[in-house]
Enzyme design. Structure first.
Site, PDB file in Angstrom:
ATOM      1  N   THR A  84      34.267  33.269  55.895  1.00  0.00           N
ATOM      2  CA  THR A  84      35.061  32.147  56.351  1.00  0.00           C
ATOM      3  C   THR A  84      35.937  31.711  55.188  1.00  0.00           C
ATOM      4  O   THR A  84      35.474  31.626  54.047  1.00  0.00           O
ATOM      5  CB  THR A  84      34.197  31.012  56.955  1.00  0.00           C
ATOM      6  OG1 THR A  84      35.068  29.977  57.419  1.00  0.00           O
ATOM      7  CG2 THR A  84      33.204  30.455  55.966  1.00  0.00           C
ATOM      8  N   GLU A  85      37.239  31.498  55.453  1.00  0.00           N
ATOM      9  CA  GLU A  85      38.202  31.401  54.357  1.00  0.00           C
ATOM     10  C   GLU A  85      38.034  30.149  53.500  1.00  0.00           C
ATOM     11  O   GLU A  85      38.616  30.051  52.430  1.00  0.00           O
ATOM     12  CB  GLU A  85      39.639  31.548  54.864  1.00  0.00           C
ATOM     13  CG  GLU A  85      40.072  30.562  55.911  1.00  0.00           C
ATOM     14  CD  GLU A  85      39.863  31.074  57.331  1.00  0.00           C
ATOM     15  OE1 GLU A  85      38.916  31.828  57.565  1.00  0.00           O
ATOM     16  OE2 GLU A  85      40.651  30.666  58.215  1.00  0.00           O
ATOM     17  N   ASN A  86      37.245  29.182  53.986  1.00  0.00           N
ATOM     18  CA  ASN A  86      36.990  28.028  53.141  1.00  0.00           C
ATOM     19  C   ASN A  86      35.856  28.278  52.141  1.00  0.00           C
ATOM     20  O   ASN A  86      35.242  27.328  51.647  1.00  0.00           O
ATOM     21  CB  ASN A  86      36.708  26.775  53.982  1.00  0.00           C
ATOM     22  CG  ASN A  86      35.576  26.968  54.957  1.00  0.00           C
ATOM     23  OD1 ASN A  86      35.514  27.972  55.651  1.00  0.00           O
ATOM     24  ND2 ASN A  86      34.670  26.018  55.005  1.00  0.00           N
TER      25      ASN A  86
END
Lengths: 222, 244
Positions: free
Chosen positions: B63-65
């Protein structure tokens, strides 16, 4: 190398001037330094440029800054969300400027500022509206866009623990923009759940070395 | 009986007599993710793919966060305010999880370390151009998030979408009419009626004119509830709808 330890969030942000460019960590709620933001609003600071991933959600934090019209300009990747009513209203009223940048470019531009990189070529955004007017170059057969660093006068960061040397550790996905913003601002102010003695954080686990941290304040999160 | 329906007994492997519903579509995507892959599932429909990944596939979710090894959506006392996915939904940790900052997370993506990314779309062109961040409505407040980074960063970018807009326009198009998210980046499109493979690197560009002489760049992998003639009638001529 020691971080200044502020007694209160108000003391921590006392040096932030009107018109400052302020980086604010967080991805939505995790990592957003709510106590520092509230203290900055209480200080009366205005005409600010805010660099953050979002432009505030709900009524607190960055949303509160925009609601109170303290923000002249926002640089972010994702301003519009289901609860971004304060940004939406200010934007539609023409009362806040927006510079939209893809999230990975936002992160890398911030990183570049902290790392002393003059600019960088990235494939992200090539051929889109967000690259209009930017220099491009084909590298190894792939189209790239030239992107410039994003620096700030001040970074407001939320972390989990900080020691007296300013070394920081974060918690889970609340880390997000904290480490790169801490390095990209002239002055970095950090709120932490707990300040510990130097040596209490295992040096192998330090995420942000204290060199990037100017001021620490302990806040009790409910 | 719908004349476009096929007898399941005669359908090629993968074809179905009925269009796929949302969960069936997610299951088809999930089954196509190679064992051992690292995948990023976009916000919305693609998130549903996670529900259909088998444990033995050993797929790791990015997940890009700033998280590799995302678990299922958190419920009740699993909810941790410091742990969310890219849609800001509380999630859990999978075994072997790691955390990193945003610049590292997008370096991981841009650097080609993520095997596959699954995204939603407004339109995909026959050259693999993707539009999924902006409708082009001048009144809309623009918001891009990680869409452009995800589109061009992963080894493979797959799209899950309805084949038609609400007013019946095909979303697989000759050239985008919506603002582009990335050019020549989509290699596969999953819809309720068909799954398509796109030859990479054949971008027509943002609003590019049809050059008229382009070779077929899109091939049909499977059809669902329609036959290939019907599908061909719906889509640009450069979509190769014949038998593989």
């Amino acid at each position: 190398m020691r971080a200044q330890l502020a007694e209160t969030a108000a003391e921590a942000v006392a040096g932030v001037e009107d018109g400052a460019t302020v980086m604010i960590s967080g991805f939505g709620i995790p990592g957003q330094p709510f106590d520092l933001i509230d203290a900055l609003l209480d200080s009366g600071a205005r005409d600010l440029t805010v660099i953050s991933n979002n432009a505030g959600g709900g009524d607190g934090g960055i949303a509160r800054m925009i609601h109170q019209r303290r923000v002249r300009r926002v640089v972010c990747s994702f301003p519009r969300q289901t609860d971004s009513w304060h940004f939406d209203a200010a934007y539609r009223a023409g009362e806040v400027e927006l510079e939209l940048t893809p999230q990975g470019n936002l992160a890398e531009r911030i990183r570049a500022a902290g790392a002393g990189i003059g600019a960088f070529y990235t494939p992200t955004g090539y051929g889109t509206r967000l690259a209009e007017g930017k220099e491009t170059r084909v590298i190894d057969g792939v189209d790239h866009v030239l992107e410039f660093p994003l620096a700030a006068d001040v970074a407001l960061v939320s972390a989990h623990r900080g020691d007296h040397a300013g070394n920081l550790v974060y918690r889970k996905t609340a880390r997000n923009f904290g480490p790169i913003m801490a390095a990209a601002a002239s002055t970095t102010i950090v709120e932490v759940d707990r300040i510990v003695e130097t040596g209490q954080i295992d040096p192998e686990t330090v995420v942000t070395p204290g060199i990037y941290v100017d001021t620490l304040v302990e806040v009790r999160r409910s | 009986m719908n004349p476009h329906q096929q007898d399941p007994a005669q359908a090629p492997a993968g074809d179905t007599a009925e269009p796929l519903d949302r969960d069936q579509l997610a299951a088809v995507v999930a089954a196509d993710i190679a064992p051992g892959s690292v995948a990023n599932l976009g916000i919305g429909q693609p998130t549903r793919v996670a529900n259909h990944l088998a444990a033995e596939q050993d797929v790791t979710l990015h997940t890009e966060n700033g998280m590799l090894g995302m678990g299922h959506e958190a419920v009740d006392d699993e909810i941790d305010p410091d742990l969310v996915n890219a849609g800001k939904v509380p999630v859990t940790e999978a075994e072997g999880v790691s955390y990193f900052h945003h610049a590292d997370s997008f370096a991981m993506m841009r650097g080609g370390h993520i095997d596959v990314c699954v995204l939603g779309a407004y339109q995909v062109s026959v050259g693999g151009d993707l539009a999924n961040w902006h409708t082009g409505d001048p009144e809309a407040i623009p918001s891009v998030g990680g869409a452009m980074d995800l589109a061009v960063g992963a080894q493979r970018t797959w799209v899950m979408m309805k084949l038609f807009t609400k007013d019946g326009q095909a979303k697989l198009v000759e050239a985008l009419s919506y603002p582009a998210t990335g050019l020549g980046c989509v290699s596969r499109v999953y819809t309720e009626y068909a799954v398509f493979d796109i030859e990479p690197g054949r971008s027509g560009g943002d609003g590019a004119a049809d050059d008229g002489g382009r070779e077929p760049t899109v091939r049909v992998r499977s059809v669902h509830g329609v036959d290939r003639e019907q599908l061909a009638a719906w889509l640009p001529a450069t979509v190769e709808c014949g038998e593989r």
